[in-house]
Design an enzyme around this catalytic site. Structure first.
Site, PDB file in Angstrom:
ATOM      1  N   ASP A 192     120.138  52.631  -3.511  1.00 49.28           N
ATOM      2  CA  ASP A 192     120.628  53.714  -2.403  1.00 49.28           C
ATOM      3  C   ASP A 192     121.690  53.278  -1.803  1.00 49.28           C
ATOM      4  OD1 ASP A 192     118.786  52.702  -1.056  1.00 49.28           O
ATOM      5  OD2 ASP A 192     117.721  54.905  -0.948  1.00 49.28           O
TER       6      ASP A 192
ATOM      7  N   ASP B 292     113.366  51.206  -7.526  1.00 52.20           N
ATOM      8  CA  ASP B 292     112.730  51.229  -6.140  1.00 52.20           C
ATOM      9  C   ASP B 292     111.469  52.279  -6.223  1.00 52.20           C
ATOM     10  OD1 ASP B 292     115.053  50.013  -5.044  1.00 52.20           O
ATOM     11  OD2 ASP B 292     116.080  51.889  -5.191  1.00 52.20           O
TER      12      ASP B 292
ATOM     13  N   ASP C 187     122.772  47.313  -1.820  1.00 54.34           N
ATOM     14  CA  ASP C 187     122.743  47.077  -3.874  1.00 54.34           C
ATOM     15  C   ASP C 187     123.746  47.898  -4.606  1.00 54.34           C
ATOM     16  OD1 ASP C 187     119.827  47.507  -3.054  1.00 54.34           O
ATOM     17  OD2 ASP C 187     119.697  49.808  -2.169  1.00 54.34           O
TER      18      ASP C 187
END
Length: 643
Positions: free
Chosen positions: A380, A25, A384
């Site tokens: 997170d 990310d 996900d």
């Protein structure tokens, strides 16, 4: 923990060393997740914003000249939306401003504060009655507020009032009046919806925009959005995103009532009035650039996955060295149109994924694995979890991560930092190397011991050289202590300068199996030769064989510290545990030979100086052999390269 990585599943440690691709990310992992608004764009004006951190102190600059919200009333409704469409709390603690909540929303509160808009009294004036929460699919958030028209709720200075009016052009009334408007008895009623989110998606729901009507005394009005103005807004968005800014779009809508059912919330977000763009900088972590370069040197490919605009993603990726200007960027909308087979064909060329949803992460992981890659994936959020579970190494965020994502992961980053992933990968490679080093030492030595003991009756000797107690001593002490110390051997200098090894390879691959057999045979030859000589010329031949076997293993332990570098090139104190283990084990062996009560217990006899010198000579032979092998391999490799 020392390197801020918590391993939840022990096999993941060595698996990390085989990672070929890290999908990370952007926000908070590659960047600092400390947002600072730097630019605000209304329909016709671009304004720079100064200030540091979350401190609500700064200036609005137009052409490098400070301006006020009174001079540019279009700013007022935008700042109001920043403060009201917001769930964060700005706090002043221990001499600094801190944010409780999402950093993006914290930056918006600080921006509003710089314009004189204080969120706390504003929340009392405009009470929130409903909310349409942000989601990765919608990429926007809306709140519905009602004006509190009680007599005690007076209009504070420099804040826009919700004054209904009609202007000379008959344009749509705007629920934000200029701060100089009449407030004696406003009789304000109704509701207003405030929306923030992805500029492209918010703009799609807008039909008009705010403008300053000079013919109506400088009050704000609404005018229909033309196609030219839409393109202008999108161009402003692209300019800010291309500068690496995270950009949010803001809009509002007047509501007469809350008659729409909750299931019909989507219909409320139609016919919005465009307010403007806010661009904020989330600076890259300074240590990530070096970590990305380490990845590339180690044959690991870093990939950025973000929900931000593709131009923002490209700017940050280029800054960090993840991608070049010519590299392809794949957006979530484009990915959605691809079949899994088509995606697999493209994943080797794409290093940046923008505007993606959590379900896209799962497809990206599967596509990479379909190409034979060994994938680490960060995440997170709750959504996900499938991607983290699918990845070979699922990495959850320790600070911002949800419990669900942590449960689905193999590793948790305690500091949410990309550099920690690279550090953990280095540790994984080191652990795997040390496991192989441990096996090389233990099995190589044990094969030699077994062959030596087995050779005694074949040679016609009247007895085997070792008693069961002496064999137990070698297994527990001379094998055990140095082997344990080898398990904490520091990483070799080139551990992150080579490509990852296949996780599917055998533990005996790359010459380890042949090394054990070869060294075991060489070790046995040296000891059998000693045994033959000692039996014919020395009375204490059994103790000589026992001592030689034990001390030779100490030399072997020192030699296997490195596969390429000889012992003289290594820092002897870089692994103090091995130095201590070798020293203690050698001293204990001498005690067994020369202390009377230990002699009786272990069946040893005191050696003469000549016998002990012969033992030392044969003991060092194995160490010298292994070191010569390294020199030969180095010479052969250089000759092969030059040839």
């Amino acid at each position: 923990l020392r390197r801020h990585a918590l391993i939840r599943k022990l096999p993941a440690v060595e698996t990390l060393g085989s990672v070929t691709t890290i999908c990370s990310d952007k926000t908070g992992t590659l960047t600092q997740n400390k947002m600072v608004v730097q630019r605000v764009d209304t329909l016709n004006t671009s304004i720079q914003v100064t200030g540091n951190g979350y401190e609500p102190v700064g200036e609005f600059l137009l052409d490098n000249q400070a301006i006020t919200t009174e001079q540019y009333p279009q700013l007022e409704p935008l700042l109001l939306a920043c403060a009201l469409c917001n769930d964060a709390i700005l706090q002043y603690e221990q001499g600094e401003w801190k944010i409780l909540g999402d950093p993006t929303e914290g930056a918006l509160i600080a921006l509003a504060g710089k314009g004189g808009v204080d969120k706390e009294p504003l929340n009392q004036k405009y009470s929130r009655v409903d909310e349409i929460p942000f989601s990765s699919e919608r990429k926007r958030m809306s709140v519905i507020c009602q004006w509190d028209s009680s007599p005690d709720n007076s209009q504070p200075a420099n804040l826009p009032a919700q004054l209904p009016y009609s202007n000379s052009k008959g344009e749509q009334p705007l629920p934000f009046g200029h701060a100089t408007g009449t407030t004696e008895n406003p009789q304000l009623t109704g509701y207003m919806m405030l929306t923030k989110g992805s500029p492209e998606l918010v703009l799609e729901h807008c039909t008009s925009s705010v403008h300053n009507d000079d013919s109506a005394g400088g009050t704000l009005g609404c005018q229909p959005l033309t196609e030219e103005q839409r393109q202008q807004i999108l161009e402003q968005n692209n300019q800010m995103a291309g500068a690496g800014l995270r950009v949010l779009g803001f809009a509002y809508k007047s509501l007469d009532s809350l008659s729409a059912p909750e299931a019909d919330h989507e219909s409320l977000e139609q016919g919005l009035v465009w307010l403007g763009l806010v661009g904020m900088l989330d600076a890259p972590r300074p240590e990530v650039r070096e970590a990305v370069q380490l990845c590339r040197n180690a044959g690991i490919r870093p990939i950025m996955i973000t929900g931000d605009h593709k131009l923002t993603a490209r700017a940050i990726a280029q800054d960090l060295g993840i991608a070049n200007q010519s590299d392809q960027v794949l957006t979530g909308q484009e990915l959605q149109k691809l079949s899994q087979l088509d995606l697999e064909e493209q994943v080797d060329q794409v290093s940046i994924y923008a505007r993606v949803a959590p379900e896209h992460k799962l497809r990206i992981v599967q596509a990479l694995q379909g190409r034979g890659k060994f994938v680490a994936m960060t995440g997170d959020g709750v959504n996900d979890a499938p991607a983290l579970k699918q990845a070979d190494i699922g990495i959850a965020m320790g600070i911002t991560g949800t419990d669900v994502s942590k449960e689905a992961s193999d590793m948790v980053l305690l500091d949410d930092n990309f550099a920690t992933i690279v550090a953990a990968t280095e540790e994984g490679r080191t652990v795997y190397d040390n496991i192989r080093r441990f096996i090389r030492y233990i099995l190589g030595s044990n094969i030699g011991e077994v062959l030596t003991i087995a050779a005694a009756p074949i040679m016609g000797l009247p007895d085997v050289p070792l008693t069961p107690l002496q064999i137990l001593w070698m297994n527990l002490v001379t094998d055990g202590l140095p082997a344990l110390a080898l398990a904490v051997e520091p990483a070799e200098p080139d551990v992150m300068k080579r490509s990852p090894f296949s996780p599917r390879e055998s533990i005996f691959a790359r010459g380890l199996g042949s090394y054990m057999v070869r060294i075991g045979i060489v070790f046995a030859i040296f000891n059998i030769t000693l045994m033959a000589i000692a039996y014919g010329y020395f009375p204490h031949w059994k103790t000589m064989v026992f001592t030689t076997l034990c001390i030779a293993q100490m030399g072997h332990a020192l030699a296997v510290r490195s596969n390429k570098r000889i012992t003289l090139e290594l820092n002897p104190f870089s692994n103090p545990y091995l130095l201590l283990a070798v020293t203690v084990t050698t001293l204990l062996q001498l005690l067994l030979v020369y202390v009377p009560f230990l002699q009786d217990f272990f069946g040893t006899e005191p050696l003469t100086m000549m016998e002990f010198a012969v033992c030392l000579g044969f003991s060092t032979s194995l160490f010298v052999w292994v070191e010569l092998e390294k020199l030969f391999i180095r010479w052969f490799s250089k000759g092969k390269v030059s040839g």
